[in-house]
Scaffold this motif. Structure first.
Motif, PDB file in Angstrom:
ATOM      1  N   ALA A   8     -34.217  26.843 -17.657  1.00  0.00           N
ATOM      2  CA  ALA A   8     -34.520  26.311 -16.340  1.00  0.00           C
ATOM      3  C   ALA A   8     -34.938  24.968 -16.353  1.00  0.00           C
ATOM      4  O   ALA A   8     -34.988  24.127 -15.502  1.00  0.00           O
ATOM      5  N   SER A   9     -35.768  24.549 -17.574  1.00  0.00           N
ATOM      6  CA  SER A   9     -36.378  23.384 -17.629  1.00  0.00           C
ATOM      7  C   SER A   9     -35.383  22.039 -17.923  1.00  0.00           C
ATOM      8  O   SER A   9     -34.247  22.373 -18.123  1.00  0.00           O
ATOM      9  N   ASP A  10     -35.755  20.822 -17.784  1.00  0.00           N
ATOM     10  CA  ASP A  10     -34.854  19.767 -18.157  1.00  0.00           C
ATOM     11  C   ASP A  10     -35.204  19.473 -19.434  1.00  0.00           C
ATOM     12  O   ASP A  10     -34.715  18.098 -19.968  1.00  0.00           O
ATOM     13  N   LEU A  11     -35.966  20.007 -20.425  1.00  0.00           N
ATOM     14  CA  LEU A  11     -36.265  19.545 -21.818  1.00  0.00           C
ATOM     15  C   LEU A  11     -34.847  19.715 -22.385  1.00  0.00           C
ATOM     16  O   LEU A  11     -33.682  20.449 -22.495  1.00  0.00           O
ATOM     17  N   ASP A  12     -34.793  18.633 -23.444  1.00  0.00           N
ATOM     18  CA  ASP A  12     -33.619  18.603 -24.187  1.00  0.00           C
ATOM     19  C   ASP A  12     -33.695  19.055 -25.568  1.00  0.00           C
ATOM     20  O   ASP A  12     -34.735  18.449 -26.400  1.00  0.00           O
ATOM     21  N   PHE A  13     -33.033  20.063 -25.918  1.00  0.00           N
ATOM     22  CA  PHE A  13     -33.306  20.617 -27.255  1.00  0.00           C
ATOM     23  C   PHE A  13     -32.224  20.321 -28.498  1.00  0.00           C
ATOM     24  O   PHE A  13     -32.341  20.777 -29.619  1.00  0.00           O
ATOM     25  N   SER A  14     -31.352  19.322 -28.273  1.00  0.00           N
ATOM     26  CA  SER A  14     -30.286  18.718 -29.084  1.00  0.00           C
ATOM     27  C   SER A  14     -30.717  18.235 -30.078  1.00  0.00           C
ATOM     28  O   SER A  14     -29.729  17.975 -31.176  1.00  0.00           O
ATOM     29  N   GLU A  15     -32.065  17.785 -30.398  1.00  0.00           N
ATOM     30  CA  GLU A  15     -32.486  17.321 -31.463  1.00  0.00           C
ATOM     31  C   GLU A  15     -33.387  18.272 -32.228  1.00  0.00           C
ATOM     32  O   GLU A  15     -34.008  17.964 -33.259  1.00  0.00           O
ATOM     33  N   MET A  16     -33.374  19.262 -31.879  1.00  0.00           N
ATOM     34  CA  MET A  16     -34.556  20.441 -32.463  1.00  0.00           C
ATOM     35  C   MET A  16     -33.463  21.414 -33.245  1.00  0.00           C
ATOM     36  O   MET A  16     -32.411  21.729 -32.998  1.00  0.00           O
ATOM     37  N   THR A  17     -34.213  21.934 -34.099  1.00  0.00           N
ATOM     38  CA  THR A  17     -33.727  23.052 -35.233  1.00  0.00           C
ATOM     39  C   THR A  17     -34.595  24.210 -34.627  1.00  0.00           C
ATOM     40  O   THR A  17     -35.801  24.540 -34.462  1.00  0.00           O
ATOM     41  N   SER A  18     -33.658  25.437 -34.560  1.00  0.00           N
ATOM     42  CA  SER A  18     -34.279  26.908 -34.589  1.00  0.00           C
ATOM     43  C   SER A  18     -34.156  27.811 -36.048  1.00  0.00           C
ATOM     44  O   SER A  18     -33.163  27.478 -36.394  1.00  0.00           O
ATOM     45  N   ILE A  19     -35.009  28.455 -36.212  1.00  0.00           N
ATOM     46  CA  ILE A  19     -34.991  29.245 -37.062  1.00  0.00           C
ATOM     47  C   ILE A  19     -35.407  30.955 -36.861  1.00  0.00           C
ATOM     48  O   ILE A  19     -36.502  30.952 -36.239  1.00  0.00           O
ATOM     49  N   ASN A  20     -34.549  31.589 -36.682  1.00  0.00           N
ATOM     50  CA  ASN A  20     -34.955  32.936 -36.182  1.00  0.00           C
ATOM     51  C   ASN A  20     -35.425  34.028 -37.288  1.00  0.00           C
ATOM     52  O   ASN A  20     -35.296  33.849 -38.414  1.00  0.00           O
ATOM     53  N   LEU A  21     -36.141  34.977 -37.000  1.00  0.00           N
ATOM     54  CA  LEU A  21     -37.059  35.627 -37.706  1.00  0.00           C
ATOM     55  C   LEU A  21     -36.059  36.754 -38.636  1.00  0.00           C
ATOM     56  O   LEU A  21     -36.333  37.141 -39.650  1.00  0.00           O
ATOM     57  N   ASP A  22     -34.972  37.361 -37.947  1.00  0.00           N
ATOM     58  CA  ASP A  22     -34.455  38.407 -38.616  1.00  0.00           C
ATOM     59  C   ASP A  22     -33.149  38.832 -37.944  1.00  0.00           C
ATOM     60  O   ASP A  22     -32.675  38.171 -36.864  1.00  0.00           O
ATOM     61  N   GLU A  23     -32.263  39.391 -38.723  1.00  0.00           N
ATOM     62  CA  GLU A  23     -31.077  39.937 -38.392  1.00  0.00           C
ATOM     63  C   GLU A  23     -30.645  41.450 -38.837  1.00  0.00           C
ATOM     64  O   GLU A  23     -31.264  41.920 -40.128  1.00  0.00           O
ATOM     65  N   TYR A  24     -30.090  42.318 -38.081  1.00  0.00           N
ATOM     66  CA  TYR A  24     -29.724  43.529 -38.719  1.00  0.00           C
ATOM     67  C   TYR A  24     -28.710  43.341 -39.817  1.00  0.00           C
ATOM     68  O   TYR A  24     -27.849  42.694 -39.753  1.00  0.00           O
ATOM     69  N   VAL A  25     -28.807  44.334 -40.744  1.00  0.00           N
ATOM     70  CA  VAL A  25     -27.888  44.233 -41.951  1.00  0.00           C
ATOM     71  C   VAL A  25     -26.667  44.986 -41.446  1.00  0.00           C
ATOM     72  O   VAL A  25     -26.532  46.336 -40.736  1.00  0.00           O
ATOM     73  N   GLY A  26     -25.500  44.069 -41.581  1.00  0.00           N
ATOM     74  CA  GLY A  26     -24.083  44.873 -41.241  1.00  0.00           C
ATOM     75  C   GLY A  26     -23.673  44.385 -39.931  1.00  0.00           C
ATOM     76  O   GLY A  26     -22.481  44.696 -39.795  1.00  0.00           O
ATOM     77  N   LEU A  27     -24.543  43.680 -39.284  1.00  0.00           N
ATOM     78  CA  LEU A  27     -23.931  43.168 -37.819  1.00  0.00           C
ATOM     79  C   LEU A  27     -23.646  41.710 -38.003  1.00  0.00           C
ATOM     80  O   LEU A  27     -24.348  40.933 -38.619  1.00  0.00           O
ATOM     81  N   GLY A  28     -22.581  41.282 -37.374  1.00  0.00           N
ATOM     82  CA  GLY A  28     -22.067  39.859 -37.363  1.00  0.00           C
ATOM     83  C   GLY A  28     -22.509  39.117 -36.102  1.00  0.00           C
ATOM     84  O   GLY A  28     -22.779  40.075 -35.002  1.00  0.00           O
ATOM     85  N   GLY A  29     -22.248  38.010 -35.907  1.00  0.00           N
ATOM     86  CA  GLY A  29     -22.559  37.389 -34.742  1.00  0.00           C
ATOM     87  C   GLY A  29     -21.738  37.822 -33.391  1.00  0.00           C
ATOM     88  O   GLY A  29     -22.068  37.668 -32.231  1.00  0.00           O
ATOM     89  N   GLU A  30     -20.515  38.490 -33.913  1.00  0.00           N
ATOM     90  CA  GLU A  30     -19.452  38.847 -32.745  1.00  0.00           C
ATOM     91  C   GLU A  30     -20.221  40.029 -32.152  1.00  0.00           C
ATOM     92  O   GLU A  30     -19.704  40.590 -31.160  1.00  0.00           O
ATOM     93  N   ASP A  31     -20.925  40.955 -32.996  1.00  0.00           N
ATOM     94  CA  ASP A  31     -21.549  42.224 -32.578  1.00  0.00           C
ATOM     95  C   ASP A  31     -22.469  41.931 -31.330  1.00  0.00           C
ATOM     96  O   ASP A  31     -23.470  41.285 -31.452  1.00  0.00           O
ATOM     97  N   LYS A  32     -22.277  42.736 -30.090  1.00  0.00           N
ATOM     98  CA  LYS A  32     -23.230  42.406 -29.059  1.00  0.00           C
ATOM     99  C   LYS A  32     -24.516  42.803 -29.625  1.00  0.00           C
ATOM    100  O   LYS A  32     -25.586  42.399 -28.750  1.00  0.00           O
ATOM    101  N   GLN A  33     -24.891  43.688 -30.438  1.00  0.00           N
ATOM    102  CA  GLN A  33     -26.248  43.979 -30.569  1.00  0.00           C
ATOM    103  C   GLN A  33     -27.078  43.411 -31.612  1.00  0.00           C
ATOM    104  O   GLN A  33     -28.218  43.452 -32.136  1.00  0.00           O
ATOM    105  N   SER A  34     -25.852  42.213 -32.103  1.00  0.00           N
ATOM    106  CA  SER A  34     -26.851  41.473 -33.234  1.00  0.00           C
ATOM    107  C   SER A  34     -27.710  40.534 -32.531  1.00  0.00           C
ATOM    108  O   SER A  34     -27.738  40.245 -31.482  1.00  0.00           O
TER     109      SER A  34
END
Ligand code: GLP
Length: 233
Positions: free
Chosen positions: A48-74
């Motif tokens: 909802a903010s007007d902040l621009d994240f297009s120069e930011m990097t994100s690193i997520n904590l974790d992912e389920y083994v066996g699920l790919g980005g197309e899996d809705k639960q991933s």
């Protein structure tokens, strides 16, 4: 640890957002991000903010083994849906749960963390005190690894799946040691299910039995809790 009490998850998300907003004005580059229901109000504030994240990097904590980005639960899908599709980042890292060589994937992820030092790490907490998917018993200096999920975590997370048998039993998770390398931690928790974990994290001994207790050894931790999550402090 700085403990901030808020009325509810909406207020908590606002509070966390304000910290990130100020830090971005101060020139940070990299956010460590988390999944689960807890950070959703923060992501709504970011969208909802007007902040621009297009120069930011994100690193997520974790992912389920066996699920790919197309899996809705991933978790990759969750992040795209709840943040990245609306607020594009320069680059977004999530572990590849479908990597053929998972050991190599863990090593690659630790290299990503080393080359993109995390300025602010967003955290939720499991009912048993896990952070990321680091379950009780994980050494407090662990690096990114393939972890087994406990029964209680599988039980808590089954609400996102059709049936409990569909919940993956393993995940790739940043280790506790990897998480603690971040410069600042913001851990959020709402609801009475989290009260025991929060009490142990803040006032209990630092022990692998409650992975989040390792945060006591970090110099800059903000804990955002509602009254129910803070009820045993
Ligand atoms: C999962 C995630 C954690 C998250 C926890 C709590 O296990 N791996 O990062 O903190 O769930 O989830 P919720 O915020 O839905 O309570």
């Amino acid at each position: 640890m700085e403990i901030i009490r808020v009325k509810d998850a909406a207020a908590g998300g606002k509070r966390a957002f304000e910290i990130i907003q100020q830090a971005m004005k101060d020139g940070i580059h990299t956010l460590g991000l988390a999944t689960g229901s807890t950070p959703i109000t923060l992501y709504q504030e970011m969208i909802a903010s007007d902040l621009d994240f297009s120069e930011m990097t994100s690193i997520n904590l974790d992912e389920y083994v066996g699920l790919g980005g197309e899996d809705k639960q991933s978790y990759r899908y969750f992040m795209n849906e709840n943040l990245f599709n609306q607020k594009p980042f320069k680059e977004t890292f999530v572990p590849n749960g479908k990597a053929e060589d998972l050991a190599a994937e863990c090593k690659r992820y630790d290299d990503v963390i080393a080359t993109h030092p995390i300025d602010i790490q967003i955290l939720g907490i499991g009912r048993n005190g896990h952070i990321g998917f680091n379950e009780p018993g994980t050494p407090l200096d662990s690096q990114t690894s393939v972890v087994d999920l406990t029964e209680s975590t599988i039980e808590a997370n089954k609400r996102f799946f059709d049936k409990v048998e569909d919940v993956p039993t393993k995940a790739v998770s940043m280790g506790i040691g990897s998480i603690l390398q971040g410069k600042k931690m913001i851990l959020m928790a709402y609801g009475e299910d989290k009260a025991d974990a929060i009490a142990g994290m803040v006032n209990g001994p630092v022990t692998p039995d409650l992975p989040a207790s390792a945060l006591q050894n970090h110099a800059d931790v903000v804990v955002i809790v509602d009254d129910a999550a803070a009820s045993k402090l």
